[in-house]
Scaffold this motif. Structure first.
Motif, PDB file in Angstrom:
ATOM      1  N   LYS A   1       1.072  -1.090  -0.199  1.00 38.97           N
ATOM      2  CA  LYS A   1      -0.263  -0.192   0.357  1.00 38.97           C
ATOM      3  C   LYS A   1       0.816   1.805   0.244  1.00 38.97           C
ATOM      4  O   LYS A   1       0.576   2.163  -0.805  1.00 38.97           O
TER       5      LYS A   1
ATOM      6  N   ASN B   1       0.163  15.223   2.228  1.00 38.67           N
ATOM      7  CA  ASN B   1      -0.215  14.233   2.225  1.00 38.67           C
ATOM      8  C   ASN B   1       1.022  13.953   3.702  1.00 38.67           C
ATOM      9  O   ASN B   1       2.001  14.001   3.427  1.00 38.67           O
TER      10      ASN B   1
ATOM     11  N   GLU C   1       0.185   5.854   2.472  1.00 41.85           N
ATOM     12  CA  GLU C   1       0.094   5.015   2.321  1.00 41.85           C
ATOM     13  C   GLU C   1      -0.847   5.424   1.148  1.00 41.85           C
ATOM     14  O   GLU C   1      -2.053   6.504   0.767  1.00 41.85           O
ATOM     15  N   THR C   2      -1.217   4.540   0.364  1.00 45.80           N
ATOM     16  CA  THR C   2      -2.557   4.636  -0.979  1.00 45.80           C
ATOM     17  C   THR C   2      -3.742   4.977  -0.863  1.00 45.80           C
ATOM     18  O   THR C   2      -4.410   5.721  -1.221  1.00 45.80           O
ATOM     19  N   ASN C   3      -4.797   4.038   0.067  1.00 44.48           N
ATOM     20  CA  ASN C   3      -5.863   4.459   1.176  1.00 44.48           C
ATOM     21  C   ASN C   3      -6.309   5.823   1.343  1.00 44.48           C
ATOM     22  O   ASN C   3      -6.657   6.657   1.495  1.00 44.48           O
ATOM     23  N   GLU C   4      -4.911   6.483   2.492  1.00 51.13           N
ATOM     24  CA  GLU C   4      -5.327   7.404   3.280  1.00 51.13           C
ATOM     25  C   GLU C   4      -5.309   8.588   2.336  1.00 51.13           C
ATOM     26  O   GLU C   4      -6.029   9.282   2.190  1.00 51.13           O
TER      27      GLU C   4
ATOM     28  N   GLU D   1      -6.518   8.455  -0.826  1.00 54.02           N
ATOM     29  CA  GLU D   1      -7.672   8.066  -1.561  1.00 54.02           C
ATOM     30  C   GLU D   1      -8.736   9.365  -0.631  1.00 54.02           C
ATOM     31  O   GLU D   1      -9.502   9.974  -1.640  1.00 54.02           O
ATOM     32  N   LYS D   2      -7.800   8.678   0.352  1.00 50.35           N
ATOM     33  CA  LYS D   2      -9.287   9.505   1.156  1.00 50.35           C
ATOM     34  C   LYS D   2      -9.448  10.464   1.343  1.00 50.35           C
ATOM     35  O   LYS D   2     -10.571  11.704   1.525  1.00 50.35           O
ATOM     36  N   SER D   3      -7.900  11.262   1.118  1.00 47.21           N
ATOM     37  CA  SER D   3      -8.059  13.107   1.761  1.00 47.21           C
ATOM     38  C   SER D   3      -8.346  13.498   0.115  1.00 47.21           C
ATOM     39  O   SER D   3      -8.777  14.827   0.506  1.00 47.21           O
ATOM     40  N   ASN D   4      -7.867  12.826  -1.044  1.00 40.91           N
ATOM     41  CA  ASN D   4      -8.802  13.272  -2.089  1.00 40.91           C
ATOM     42  C   ASN D   4      -9.511  13.417  -2.476  1.00 40.91           C
ATOM     43  O   ASN D   4     -10.134  14.036  -3.764  1.00 40.91           O
ATOM     44  N   THR D   5     -10.449  12.960  -1.962  1.00 39.64           N
ATOM     45  CA  THR D   5     -12.064  12.568  -2.695  1.00 39.64           C
ATOM     46  C   THR D   5     -12.913  13.950  -2.277  1.00 39.64           C
ATOM     47  O   THR D   5     -12.719  13.660  -1.511  1.00 39.64           O
TER      48      THR D   5
END
Length: 111
Positions: free
Chosen positions: A21, A97, A101-104, A106-110
């Motif tokens: 990740k 950021n 981590e890719t999940n974090e 993606e969460k912060s940029n949605t």
């Protein structure tokens, strides 16, 4: 046996790209996979009994083809430059950021 190790290197890099990740670990896994592909190409291109045209003094012997060597060198340079560009992109993401981590991300940029 050597082919098995080369394929294991390719698969380790491939599964690292999929399963890791962290973006830096994904870049390292991509580098491992490209190293395995280059090693496989060198393994396939190498043949016994061929001579280098520069060193050999004989005229009626089979020579090795220099084109695969040029292709491999070009592939190594292109792989290194792509890796550098990806690391610069990760550095730009790290400014905005707190984590890589890719999940974090993606969460912060949605929206």
């Amino acid at each position: 046996m050597l082919e098995a190790f080369v394929f294991a290197t390719i698969f380790c890099g491939f599964f690292g790209i999929i399963l890791k990740k962290n973006l830096v670990m994904k870049i390292i896994s991509m580098d491992v996979m490209s190293t395995g592909v280059i090693a496989y190409y060198v393994l396939v291109a190498s043949r016994d009994g061929l001579f280098t045209p520069i060193i050999s003094d004989s005229t009626n012997v089979p020579y090795s083809d220099p084109v695969p060597q040029a292709v491999i060198l070009t592939g190594i340079v292109i792989g290194f430059s792509i890796q550098c560009v990806m690391l610069v992109g990760v550095m730009k993401l790290a400014r905005d950021n707190p984590t890589l981590e890719t999940n974090e991300i993606e969460k912060s940029n949605t929206p």
